[in-house]
Scaffold this active site. Structure first.
Site, short mmCIF file in Angstrom:
data_model
loop_
_atom_site.label_atom_id
_atom_site.label_comp_id
_atom_site.label_asym_id
_atom_site.label_seq_id
_atom_site.Cartn_x
_atom_site.Cartn_y
_atom_site.Cartn_z
N ASN A 104 20.83 -1.43 -5.34
CA ASN A 104 21.24 -2.15 -6.54
C ASN A 104 22.66 -1.78 -6.95
O ASN A 104 23.10 -0.66 -6.74
CB ASN A 104 20.26 -1.86 -7.68
CG ASN A 104 18.89 -2.41 -7.36
OD1 ASN A 104 18.75 -3.23 -6.47
ND2 ASN A 104 17.88 -1.95 -8.08
N HIS A 121 25.27 -0.28 -1.86
CA HIS A 121 25.97 -1.56 -1.92
C HIS A 121 27.03 -1.60 -3.01
O HIS A 121 27.48 -2.67 -3.41
CB HIS A 121 24.96 -2.70 -2.12
CG HIS A 121 24.05 -2.89 -0.94
ND1 HIS A 121 22.98 -3.74 -0.94
CD2 HIS A 121 24.07 -2.34 0.29
CE1 HIS A 121 22.36 -3.69 0.23
NE2 HIS A 121 23.01 -2.84 0.99
N GLU A 223 4.05 -7.15 -3.88
CA GLU A 223 3.84 -8.04 -2.72
C GLU A 223 4.06 -7.25 -1.44
O GLU A 223 4.88 -6.33 -1.43
CB GLU A 223 4.90 -9.15 -2.72
CG GLU A 223 5.07 -9.84 -4.03
CD GLU A 223 4.64 -11.28 -3.96
OE1 GLU A 223 4.29 -11.74 -2.85
OE2 GLU A 223 4.64 -11.92 -5.02
P1 NAD Z 1 14.91 -8.79 -2.59
O1 NAD Z 1 15.23 -9.72 -3.70
O2 NAD Z 1 15.07 -9.25 -1.20
O3 NAD Z 1 13.38 -8.33 -2.77
C1 NAD Z 1 12.87 -7.91 -4.01
C2 NAD Z 1 11.54 -7.22 -3.78
O4 NAD Z 1 11.11 -6.69 -5.02
C3 NAD Z 1 10.43 -8.16 -3.27
O5 NAD Z 1 9.76 -7.53 -2.18
C4 NAD Z 1 9.51 -8.28 -4.48
O6 NAD Z 1 8.13 -8.44 -4.11
C5 NAD Z 1 9.72 -6.95 -5.18
N1 NAD Z 1 9.46 -6.97 -6.62
C6 NAD Z 1 9.58 -8.03 -7.48
N2 NAD Z 1 9.28 -7.62 -8.72
C7 NAD Z 1 8.99 -6.30 -8.65
C8 NAD Z 1 8.63 -5.34 -9.62
N3 NAD Z 1 8.52 -5.64 -10.91
N4 NAD Z 1 8.40 -4.06 -9.21
C9 NAD Z 1 8.51 -3.73 -7.89
N5 NAD Z 1 8.85 -4.61 -6.94
C10 NAD Z 1 9.10 -5.88 -7.32
O7 NAD Z 1 15.73 -7.44 -2.89
P2 NAD Z 1 16.40 -6.35 -1.92
O8 NAD Z 1 15.43 -5.97 -0.85
O9 NAD Z 1 16.94 -5.29 -2.83
O10 NAD Z 1 17.62 -7.10 -1.23
C11 NAD Z 1 18.47 -7.93 -1.98
C12 NAD Z 1 19.96 -7.67 -1.89
O11 NAD Z 1 20.59 -8.21 -3.07
C13 NAD Z 1 20.39 -6.23 -1.87
O12 NAD Z 1 21.47 -6.19 -0.99
C14 NAD Z 1 20.91 -5.91 -3.30
O13 NAD Z 1 22.10 -5.15 -3.23
C15 NAD Z 1 21.26 -7.24 -3.88
N6 NAD Z 1 20.80 -7.43 -5.29
C16 NAD Z 1 20.96 -6.44 -6.24
C17 NAD Z 1 20.51 -6.61 -7.55
C18 NAD Z 1 20.71 -5.52 -8.59
O14 NAD Z 1 21.67 -4.78 -8.51
N7 NAD Z 1 19.80 -5.40 -9.56
C19 NAD Z 1 19.88 -7.80 -7.89
C20 NAD Z 1 19.75 -8.82 -6.92
C21 NAD Z 1 20.21 -8.60 -5.62
#
Ligand code: NAD
Length: 257
Positions: A104, A121, A223
């Site tokens: 994140n 990242h 999930e």
């Molecule tokens: P992803 O969106 O691919 O997957 C999210 C995962 O979180 C899913 O498996 C889902 O089932 C799970 N999930 C959803 N709600 C949840 C909860 N309340 N508690 C626990 N798990 C939960 O995310 P990723 O694998 O991190 O990859 C996405 C990419 O996008 C990364 O490179 C990241 O750097 C970036 N990103 C970052 C942010 C942030 O900084 N918050 C937000 C969006 C995307």
């Protein structure tokens, strides 16, 4: 089943010396920050990631990309760590050898009080210049309106435009962060993997590195994901519910010693 998994996870953590908590976008969902999948339907839906999250896109349309990131910064600034982030910080106080490795870019682990956070990242609230990577060390930058065509500020050292210090598509991850994350994964007794789909390389490899080096992997995700195969224990609940419960159970175990 979840009850059993929580109790066994608390037992593993209470007996561990080196623990890694590895987090993805799902970790921040309950703070109001969309996951990547959610964002494809919302935040990213109107634009292509190639236009907004690549060096080429920034060079072509610096003002547009800058203001789009400013809008994301504004949204993140309005969000706070939730009970799951606070539980991870508490776990760090209970177990001195705990590090967080996160995909994140929102800074919420540090905001919750976690002290050892490896950001794979980057961080959306940090900036560097486009051409030389000089870090920006000035005052916090304002949030220009998404629809203005204000160009990004210039680097004080070389005049090149400032960009967010996040990893864009096609870019290398920060080498020191990757090296540290791999060392932590190879040497941990337990890795708790929270809220990642396990599809973004190389972060997706971390649970497998931990498992292949003898570490126990615990997944927290409502999930199934790409991590599930590496996990000996799966807690199919949201981070904000599962992590505080895990800490409560661990504290009971530590107090009973
Ligand atoms: P992803 O969106 O691919 O997957 C999210 C995962 O979180 C899913 O498996 C889902 O089932 C799970 N999930 C959803 N709600 C949840 C909860 N309340 N508690 C626990 N798990 C939960 O995310 P990723 O694998 O991190 O990859 C996405 C990419 O996008 C990364 O490179 C990241 O750097 C970036 N990103 C970052 C942010 C942030 O900084 N918050 C937000 C969006 C995307």
């Amino acid at each position: 089943m979840t009850e059993e998994a929580l109790e066994r996870a608390a037992e593993l953590l209470a007996g561990a010396a080196n623990v890694v908590v590895s987090t993805g976008a799902g970790m921040s969902k309950e703070s109001g920050i969309p996951t990547f999948r959610d964002a494809m339907e919302g935040l990213w839906a109107r634009y292509s990631p190639q236009e907004l999250a690549t060096e080429r896109g920034f060079r072509d349309q610096p003002a547009r990309v800058w203001s789009w990131y400013a809008e994301r910064r504004r949204q993140i600034a309005a969000c706070e760590p939730h009970a799951g982030h606070l539980a991870v910080a508490e776990l760090g106080r209970l177990l001195s050898g705990l590090a967080v490795v996160t995909q994140n870019i929102d800074g919420l682990h540090a905001a919750a009080g976690s002290e050892d956070v490896v950001e794979l990242h980057g961080n959306i609230n940090r900036f560097k210049c486009l051409d030389a990577g000089h870090p920006y060390a000035g005052e916090p930058l304002p949030f220009p309106d998404e629809n203005t065509s204000e160009p990004p500020p210039a680097c004080a050292v070389c005049g090149s435009p400032l960009r967010p210090d996040v990893v864009w598509f096609g870019e290398m991850l920060p080498p020191l962060a990757v090296e540290r994350a791999w060392q932590l994964a190879e040497n941990c007794d337990v890795m708790v993997v929270v809220g990642t789909s396990g599809t973004v390389w190389p972060a997706a490899e971390l649970p497998f590195v931990a498992r292949n080096n003898g570490g126990k992997v615990i997944e927290v995700n409502p999930e199934p994901s790409g991590v599930t195969e590496a996990a000996g224990l799966v807690i199919m609940r949201n981070a904000g519910e599962a992590l505080p419960e895990l800490v409560r159970r661990m504290e009971r175990r530590l107090a009973g010693r």
